[in-house]
Every structure is written in C-alpha cells, then in structure tokens.
Design a protein around this motif. Structure first.
Motif, mmCIF file in Angstrom:
data_model
loop_
_atom_site.group_PDB
_atom_site.id
_atom_site.type_symbol
_atom_site.label_atom_id
_atom_site.label_comp_id
_atom_site.label_asym_id
_atom_site.label_seq_id
_atom_site.Cartn_x
_atom_site.Cartn_y
_atom_site.Cartn_z
ATOM 1 N N UNK A 99 156.676 45.971 -1.281
ATOM 2 C CA UNK A 99 156.593 45.737 0.166
ATOM 3 C C UNK A 99 155.771 44.489 0.467
ATOM 4 N N UNK A 100 154.640 44.326 -0.229
ATOM 5 C CA UNK A 100 153.826 43.122 -0.013
ATOM 6 C C UNK A 100 154.594 41.866 -0.394
ATOM 7 N N UNK A 101 155.305 41.918 -1.517
ATOM 8 C CA UNK A 101 156.074 40.759 -1.953
ATOM 9 C C UNK A 101 157.174 40.387 -0.978
ATOM 10 N N UNK A 102 157.882 41.401 -0.450
ATOM 11 C CA UNK A 102 158.955 41.146 0.528
ATOM 12 C C UNK A 102 158.387 40.559 1.812
ATOM 13 N N UNK A 103 157.290 41.138 2.292
ATOM 14 C CA UNK A 103 156.666 40.613 3.513
ATOM 15 C C UNK A 103 156.237 39.158 3.319
ATOM 16 N N UNK A 104 155.593 38.867 2.181
ATOM 17 C CA UNK A 104 155.102 37.515 1.934
ATOM 18 C C UNK A 104 156.243 36.518 1.791
ATOM 19 N N UNK A 105 157.349 36.944 1.188
ATOM 20 C CA UNK A 105 158.491 36.035 1.040
ATOM 21 C C UNK A 105 159.119 35.705 2.384
ATOM 22 N N UNK A 106 158.952 36.609 3.366
ATOM 23 C CA UNK A 106 159.450 36.363 4.722
ATOM 24 C C UNK A 106 158.435 35.620 5.584
ATOM 25 N N UNK A 107 157.319 35.198 4.982
ATOM 26 C CA UNK A 107 156.295 34.468 5.718
ATOM 27 C C UNK A 107 155.370 35.363 6.511
ATOM 28 N N UNK A 148 147.888 44.732 -7.757
ATOM 29 C CA UNK A 148 148.485 45.154 -6.488
ATOM 30 C C UNK A 148 148.271 44.204 -5.330
ATOM 31 N N UNK A 149 147.329 43.265 -5.482
ATOM 32 C CA UNK A 149 147.036 42.363 -4.360
ATOM 33 C C UNK A 149 147.450 40.916 -4.635
ATOM 34 N N UNK A 150 147.038 40.371 -5.771
ATOM 35 C CA UNK A 150 147.327 38.953 -6.037
ATOM 36 C C UNK A 150 148.224 38.729 -7.242
ATOM 37 N N UNK A 151 148.485 39.761 -8.032
ATOM 38 C CA UNK A 151 149.306 39.592 -9.222
ATOM 39 C C UNK A 151 150.779 39.796 -8.959
ATOM 40 N N UNK A 152 151.195 41.039 -8.901
ATOM 41 C CA UNK A 152 152.611 41.369 -8.721
ATOM 42 C C UNK A 152 153.202 40.903 -7.384
ATOM 43 N N UNK A 153 152.496 41.052 -6.242
ATOM 44 C CA UNK A 153 153.086 40.563 -4.988
ATOM 45 C C UNK A 153 153.410 39.072 -5.006
ATOM 46 N N UNK A 154 152.542 38.277 -5.650
ATOM 47 C CA UNK A 154 152.797 36.834 -5.766
ATOM 48 C C UNK A 154 154.043 36.588 -6.597
ATOM 49 N N UNK A 155 154.210 37.360 -7.676
ATOM 50 C CA UNK A 155 155.389 37.223 -8.522
ATOM 51 C C UNK A 155 156.666 37.509 -7.742
ATOM 52 N N UNK A 156 156.674 38.636 -7.009
ATOM 53 C CA UNK A 156 157.869 39.044 -6.267
ATOM 54 C C UNK A 156 158.188 38.051 -5.155
ATOM 55 N N UNK A 200 168.773 34.118 -0.256
ATOM 56 C CA UNK A 200 169.117 35.458 0.228
ATOM 57 C C UNK A 200 170.151 36.163 -0.642
ATOM 58 N N UNK A 201 171.050 35.388 -1.269
ATOM 59 C CA UNK A 201 172.104 36.011 -2.068
ATOM 60 C C UNK A 201 171.545 36.762 -3.289
ATOM 61 N N UNK A 202 170.309 36.407 -3.691
ATOM 62 C CA UNK A 202 169.695 37.072 -4.846
ATOM 63 C C UNK A 202 168.629 38.093 -4.440
ATOM 64 N N UNK A 203 168.492 38.297 -3.156
ATOM 65 C CA UNK A 203 167.407 39.122 -2.628
ATOM 66 C C UNK A 203 167.453 40.562 -3.158
ATOM 67 N N UNK A 204 168.631 41.157 -3.067
ATOM 68 C CA UNK A 204 168.750 42.554 -3.492
ATOM 69 C C UNK A 204 168.542 42.693 -4.996
ATOM 70 N N UNK A 205 169.102 41.757 -5.767
ATOM 71 C CA UNK A 205 168.946 41.785 -7.215
ATOM 72 C C UNK A 205 167.474 41.670 -7.611
ATOM 73 N N UNK A 206 166.769 40.724 -6.985
ATOM 74 C CA UNK A 206 165.356 40.496 -7.316
ATOM 75 C C UNK A 206 164.506 41.712 -6.966
ATOM 76 N N UNK A 207 164.729 42.275 -5.768
ATOM 77 C CA UNK A 207 163.922 43.431 -5.352
ATOM 78 C C UNK A 207 164.178 44.637 -6.250
ATOM 79 N N UNK A 208 165.433 44.870 -6.615
ATOM 80 C CA UNK A 208 165.746 46.044 -7.438
ATOM 81 C C UNK A 208 165.206 45.893 -8.852
ATOM 82 N N UNK A 209 165.421 44.714 -9.476
ATOM 83 C CA UNK A 209 164.915 44.487 -10.838
ATOM 84 C C UNK A 209 163.381 44.503 -10.844
#
Length: 534
Positions: free
Chosen positions: A140-148, A62-70, A79-88
C-alpha cells in the motif's frame, strides 16, 4: 497538462513530507529509550536491546526499504505493468516476510543460545509477528508513493511510532510498578511494536478504502511489457543493495546483541554484571540515532535529486551537491561527536541517572561522525546509480566490526565493543570516500576537512573551560545540576562551533544558500560584517 507542469512541485513536496515524517520518527525512536531505561534500569534496557535489531529491521523494511522498491518499479515501468509489478511484489514480500517470521519464531531457541540467554526466547518469538504485517503495509505504501501520494506513508509512519512509543512506556511503567519481572516487561515492550505495526496497517487499509483507485490491482487492457522474472530480478537486486545498505547501524547492533553479553560472561563476569554492562553500553544507541538523524534526512532527499540530475547529464550540479552534502554532514557529524564527548559525563547523569560507562560511551560517540558521513556517502552513490558498491562496503564494515568484537571485548570489555563499532563505520566511510574520489565527485580536500576539525577543537576547548568554571561556581554532583550544566553546555558549545565555522569560512556563500537555515545564518553574518565595516 496542468498535472504535468505541477509534477516536479508535487514530487518535491512529497519528498519533503516523507523526510519530515522520517525525521520525527527517528527522533521519537531515539528519545523514548531514555525514559524507558529510567523505568527498567540497565538490565531491563539490555533485555529490550537484545531483540531491538529484529524489530528495527522490520521497521526499516516496512518504511524505507520495500516501499521504495515497489514505488520505484511502479514509477519506472508504466501503467501497463502496474498489475504485474504489484502482484509479483506482493508474493515476493509475503514469502520473504514469512521466511523471516518462521526463522525468528522457530529459531528463537537457537538465537537465544547464541546470545547466551535463553530467557529471551519469548521476546524473540514475539518480535517475529511484526514481520507478518509487512506485505500489505509495504504494498500500500509503495502504491501510494508511486502515485505521488506521500501523506499516507508519512502519517502511517508517525502513527506507528507514536503508538509504539506510547504503549511501550505506559505498559513498561505498569508492569514494573506491579512487580512483574524485567523479562515480562521486555515482552511488553516488544508487544508495543506489534500494536504499532497493526495500527499502521489498519490506517493504511482505511486510507486505501477512501482512496479507491482500482487500477492498481485490477486487470489492464494493455499487455505488460515486463516479464515476471524481470520484476523478480529487480526486487532481488534492490533487496541486496538498497535494503542491505540501509541497515548499517542495525547490523552493528545485531553483532553486539549476539556476542557482547556472551563474551562478557566468558571473561568471568557474573550474569547480573554482564547484563548491566551491556545495558550501560546500549546507552550509546540513542546518541548514535540522534547524532545521525540529520545525515539520514539529507540522504533521503539526495537520492531522487541526484537520479534526476544524472538523467539530465548535469554533472556540474551533481558535483556541487555531492561536495556540499558531504561537507554539511562532516560539520554536523564531527560537531556532534566532539561536543557530546566533552559533555557526556553530565549528559549521562542527566539522562540515565548516573555516569556509569562514560569513558566507553565517549569512545562509542566517535562513531557518530563516521556513521553520518557513511550514510550520506551511501545515499550519494545510490543516487548516482552505484547501488552494488555501497552494499558491499556495508558487508565489509560489518565483518570488520564482527572480527574486532571477538578480539577486543575479551581484553577491554565494553570499550572493545565501542572501538569495534568505530572501526566498522570508519571502514565504510573510508571505502565510500575513496570510491567517490576515484569517480571524480570529490577532491582530497573533502576527504580531510581540516577547518571542520579545527572548529571542533576550538569548541572542545571552550566547553572544557566552561565546565571547569561551572564546577567552581556549583561544586555539587547532583542530577539537577547535571541537567543545568548539560543544557547550557549545548548552547555554549553550539555557539562556539558556529562562530568558528563562520570565522574559518568553512562554507562559501553559495553553499550557505543550499543548506537548510543557511540563508538566515548568512544574513546575520553579512549584517555583522556591515556593522564591523562601519
């Protein structure tokens, strides 16, 4: 244009924020075990440590594994793949988390049988609920981190750990004080992890509602350039590489949880004696976590730096960073190991009220050096684009630990468990080192840091002499004097080790400048040289 110019700065700042948060979380995770053991004793500590690997895996994912992947997928594919990546990603992580939940909850009886302690069933079932918070928390962590935006992840990590530790200590004290059994107290400790996960989840939801960036989940006008199968393949690959590699310490703990108590019982120890022995052995876990915390923080900062340098083809900078990182980790790991082995009898008494199991814990502490080096090497290899190899090495080292546990524990008890851990992490460090050598990133000299070993020997001699002198001055064997001796020994040993490191010129001036606090140490060294020159 302004954002583009400032992006490296913000990326660096974000990495620093996450590193600091991770460092504080790791320190908290190690430190709370001491007062907890003081509250519940060795048997109560054994009970909690039996289920801790499950909780630790959930925290790591939950902290360093999956969020880093996302965040990695979101950052790399536009951005064009953003919705696809988040949903999958959400569906994938939800399915995986639910499978882990079901496996733990309905398989609790079988797991408890393997551990030879059916009283653990409720605790194992409770630990399963932590995995239910993973999907949305991770996304949520992955999305936040991808936005810097690293602050939401950092704050949620710290809040989760603080609440978990606070609830655990307060609830454990209350339950023991009011006559509840140690297994009921253990269930309360597991419940604290559920409260921490829930608090982190709610905080992230609150921040998201304030953040309000709909494009992360809404439809986009541009057609995605990725296919669902592409995202799924990447997620599977990252799960089998990044996540597996990051679980080295937890895999080792898992083997001990499943087999150590059962093997001790099989050799004729009574139920109470075997539980207490496992609890004494588990005293080594805080030492290992604290001893490797700096290696983990170094590794966290290495991956993005090396990935960026690889894209630029800056091989000389990479080689310098690799060698400095390994040398720094060797110094910290070997220094911590040697110093702790020397002062462990008094530290054991200071922290845990007696010196039971000191000789086994001294063996166990050897693993601090090898684990630190292996963790840094794994981060280096991941940053250099070699993600599969370190995962294979981790699996191999776990197999070594598993095999030796069955061979050594029946003959030498918890000493055998300690030696099996040392051999397991040594395997990881050696195989990673050979691979780095073959790729030309390190030399033979980096594989055998003789000056660091000599500094450790010098520190050990100073510490042994200091403790012998202190025993003549203060010939009492009480916990209060153990506190005084332990704390003063840390300063004496640390000063002796640093003096030897400087005297033998382990680091060049350029390397000192690359190390945190290195510039200040270099400044004092230069000032001292000028005074001696006069």
């Amino acid at each position: 244009m302004k954002n583009a110019m400032n992006q490296p700065y913000w990326l660096f700042q974000g990495a620093v924020i996450l590193t600091i948060a991770g460092l504080l979380s790791k320190v908290l995770s190690a430190v709370y075990r001491v007062p907890f053991q003081n509250i519940v004793g060795d048997t109560g500590f054994y009970i909690y440590q039996q289920v801790y690997p499950f909780l630790g895996i959930a925290v790591m994912l939950g902290t360093t594994g999956f969020p880093v992947m996302v965040s990695k997928l979101l950052s790399e594919h536009g951005k064009e793949n953003r919705r696809l990546i988040t949903s999958v990603s959400f569906v994938y992580i939800t399915i995986l988390s639910f499978v882990l939940f079901l496996g733990l909850y309905f398989g609790a009886g079988s797991i408890a049988d393997l551990m030879a302690d059916r009283q653990l069933i409720l605790l194992i079932q409770m630990s399963a609920f932590v995995f239910l918070f993973l999907p949305l928390t991770v996304l949520l962590r992955g999305v936040f981190q991808s936005d810097g935006l690293m602050l939401p992840t950092a704050i949620s990590q710290l809040v989760e750990q603080l609440i978990r530790v606070g609830v655990l200590l307060v609830l454990s004290f209350y339950l023991v004080r009011h006559g509840h059994s140690l297994y009921e107290t253990g269930a309360g400790a597991v419940f604290s992890s559920i409260t921490g996960s829930a608090a982190s989840f709610m905080l992230l939801i609150f921040i998201w509602l304030k953040y309000r960036k709909p494009p992360a989940f809404s439809r986009t006008l541009n057609q995605p350039t990725l296919k669902k199968n592409d995202v799924l393949k990447s997620l599977l690959l990252y799960t089998l590489t990044i996540c597996v590699s990051g679980l080295l310490i937890l895999w080792m703990q898992m083997i001990d949880a499943f087999h150590l108590y059962a093997l001790l019982r099989g050799e004729g120890l009574s139920e109470a004696a075997a539980k207490a022995a496992k609890g004494v052995y588990d005293r080594g876990q805080p030492f290992l976590q604290l001893g490797t915390v700096f290696a983990i923080s170094i590794g966290t900062s290495l991956v993005p730096f090396l990935s960026s340098a690889m894209r630029k083809g800056d091989h000389e900078t990479i080689r310098q960073k690799v060698r400095t990182s390994i040398k720094t980790t060797s110094v910290l790991g070997i220094g911590a190991t040697a110093g702790l082995i020397c002062i462990l009898p008094t530290v054991n008494t200071m922290l845990f009220r007696n010196d039971l199991g000191t000789d086994a814990l001294q063996i166990f502490c050897i693993s601090i050096a090898f684990t630190s080096i292996a963790i840094t090497q794994t981060a280096l290899l991941q940053g250099l684009g070699h993600t599969v190899y370190p995962a294979i090495v981790v699996i191999l080292s776990v197999m070594v630990k598993w095999g030796l546990t069955f061979v050594l524990v029946p003959s030498i008890g918890i000493h055998g468990a300690a030696w099996s851990t040392v051999c397991g992490v040594l395997t990881a460090a050696l195989f990673n080192a050979v691979y780095l050598k073959r790729k030309g990133w390190i030399s033979i000299r980096e594989l055998f840091p003789m000056k660091v070993l000599l500094s450790a020997v010098f520190m050990a001699i100073v510490l042994i002499a200091y403790q012998a002198l202190l025993s003549l001055v203060i010939p009492f064997d009480k916990r209060l004097f153990s506190v005084f001796e332990s704390l003063t020994s840390v300063f004496v040993g640390g000063f002796a080790f640093l003096y030897s490191i400087l005297k033998l010129e382990v680091f060049t001036e350029e390397e000192w400048r690359l190390i945190s606090l290195g510039k200040k140490i270099l400044y004092f060294k230069q000032m001292r040289g000028k005074r001696n020159g006069r």
